[in-house]
Motif scaffolding. Structure first.
Motif, mmCIF file in Angstrom:
data_model
loop_
_atom_site.group_PDB
_atom_site.id
_atom_site.type_symbol
_atom_site.label_atom_id
_atom_site.label_comp_id
_atom_site.label_asym_id
_atom_site.label_seq_id
_atom_site.Cartn_x
_atom_site.Cartn_y
_atom_site.Cartn_z
ATOM 1 N N SER A 73 0.635 -1.136 -0.058
ATOM 2 C CA SER A 73 0.138 -0.064 0.132
ATOM 3 C C SER A 73 0.895 1.189 0.106
ATOM 4 O O SER A 73 0.278 2.218 -0.271
ATOM 5 C CB SER A 73 -1.005 0.045 1.111
ATOM 6 O OG SER A 73 -0.362 0.189 2.418
ATOM 7 N N ARG A 74 2.098 1.139 0.341
ATOM 8 C CA ARG A 74 3.223 2.362 0.361
ATOM 9 C C ARG A 74 3.344 2.700 -1.125
ATOM 10 O O ARG A 74 3.980 3.679 -1.353
ATOM 11 C CB ARG A 74 4.137 2.163 1.097
ATOM 12 C CG ARG A 74 5.014 1.039 0.669
ATOM 13 C CD ARG A 74 6.506 0.997 1.566
ATOM 14 N NE ARG A 74 6.100 0.637 2.898
ATOM 15 C CZ ARG A 74 6.993 0.098 3.738
ATOM 16 N NH1 ARG A 74 8.504 0.527 3.360
ATOM 17 N NH2 ARG A 74 6.667 -0.405 4.818
ATOM 18 N N TYR A 75 3.184 2.019 -2.108
ATOM 19 C CA TYR A 75 3.559 2.140 -3.581
ATOM 20 C C TYR A 75 2.276 2.029 -4.337
ATOM 21 O O TYR A 75 1.145 1.453 -3.962
ATOM 22 C CB TYR A 75 4.368 0.902 -3.920
ATOM 23 C CG TYR A 75 5.617 0.662 -3.067
ATOM 24 C CD1 TYR A 75 6.605 1.283 -3.369
ATOM 25 C CD2 TYR A 75 5.621 -0.323 -2.189
ATOM 26 C CE1 TYR A 75 7.742 1.196 -2.667
ATOM 27 C CE2 TYR A 75 6.628 -0.546 -1.404
ATOM 28 C CZ TYR A 75 7.787 0.339 -1.650
ATOM 29 O OH TYR A 75 8.933 0.066 -0.918
ATOM 30 N N GLU A 76 2.475 3.267 -5.236
ATOM 31 C CA GLU A 76 1.383 3.267 -6.099
ATOM 32 C C GLU A 76 1.480 2.500 -7.448
ATOM 33 O O GLU A 76 2.546 2.005 -8.128
ATOM 34 C CB GLU A 76 1.099 4.825 -6.884
ATOM 35 C CG GLU A 76 0.733 5.797 -5.593
ATOM 36 C CD GLU A 76 0.788 7.297 -6.429
ATOM 37 O OE1 GLU A 76 0.411 7.129 -7.560
ATOM 38 O OE2 GLU A 76 0.834 8.051 -5.685
ATOM 39 N N VAL A 77 0.427 1.763 -7.834
ATOM 40 C CA VAL A 77 0.140 0.958 -9.110
ATOM 41 C C VAL A 77 0.533 1.811 -10.288
ATOM 42 O O VAL A 77 -0.042 3.054 -10.355
ATOM 43 C CB VAL A 77 -1.282 0.389 -9.508
ATOM 44 C CG1 VAL A 77 -1.146 -0.427 -10.745
ATOM 45 C CG2 VAL A 77 -1.341 -0.736 -8.226
ATOM 46 N N GLN A 78 1.597 1.582 -11.144
ATOM 47 C CA GLN A 78 1.822 2.539 -12.304
ATOM 48 C C GLN A 78 1.425 1.793 -13.446
ATOM 49 O O GLN A 78 1.497 0.603 -13.796
ATOM 50 C CB GLN A 78 3.401 2.606 -12.202
ATOM 51 C CG GLN A 78 4.160 2.968 -11.169
ATOM 52 C CD GLN A 78 3.997 4.504 -10.679
ATOM 53 O OE1 GLN A 78 3.719 5.352 -11.828
ATOM 54 N NE2 GLN A 78 3.499 4.787 -9.609
ATOM 55 N N TYR A 88 4.313 -2.390 -10.436
ATOM 56 C CA TYR A 88 4.999 -1.714 -9.226
ATOM 57 C C TYR A 88 6.420 -1.070 -9.357
ATOM 58 O O TYR A 88 6.847 -1.957 -10.369
ATOM 59 C CB TYR A 88 4.650 -2.323 -7.953
ATOM 60 C CG TYR A 88 3.417 -2.469 -7.038
ATOM 61 C CD1 TYR A 88 2.965 -1.646 -6.522
ATOM 62 C CD2 TYR A 88 2.628 -3.652 -7.264
ATOM 63 C CE1 TYR A 88 1.662 -1.339 -5.854
ATOM 64 C CE2 TYR A 88 1.489 -3.769 -6.817
ATOM 65 C CZ TYR A 88 0.959 -2.575 -5.988
ATOM 66 O OH TYR A 88 -0.343 -2.824 -5.376
#
Length: 114
Positions: A73-78, A88
């Motif tokens: 959850s700390r990373y955004e899907v790109q 990610y």
């Protein structure tokens, strides 16, 4: 604990390092690889393994593994292209921590050869 299933296309050298880890972790990035790119669907991973890894090394593998959802959850899907080209972007310096949040093993689910 909730997990997210991820896929990663890989070549034989990286896969050998994954195997050496007991199928538990991804190897550190090389100096020219500042980002680790796991992808969100098998089709995208298959296209890369089949079309890029095979061309580069004669063989491409598709791997599947699960990661704790709370950690991701700390990373955004790109979105790296079309609407199904999702991944990610994990900075190389975060990879050791990322590996600690893998649940279970990294499994090879497909192999492609030239």
């Amino acid at each position: 604990m909730q997990t997210v299933t991820l896929w990663r296309p890989t070549g034989p050298q990286e896969l050998a390092l994954v195997e050496a880890s007991g199928w538990k972790e991804w190897p550190p990035r090389l100096p020219d690889q500042p980002i680790f790119y796991p992808v969100l669907n098998e089709d995208y991973a298959t296209r890369i393994a089949r079309d890029w890894n095979v061309k580069a090394s004669g063989v491409g593998y598709v791997t599947r593994f699960a990661v704790e959802k709370a950690f991701l959850s700390r990373y955004e899907v790109q979105q790296a292209g079309g609407h199904t080209i999702l991944e990610y972007w994990i900075p190389a310096e975060d990879l050791a921590e990322f590996n600690r949040h893998i649940v279970g093993t990294i499994d090879v689910i497909a192999e492609y050869r030239s």
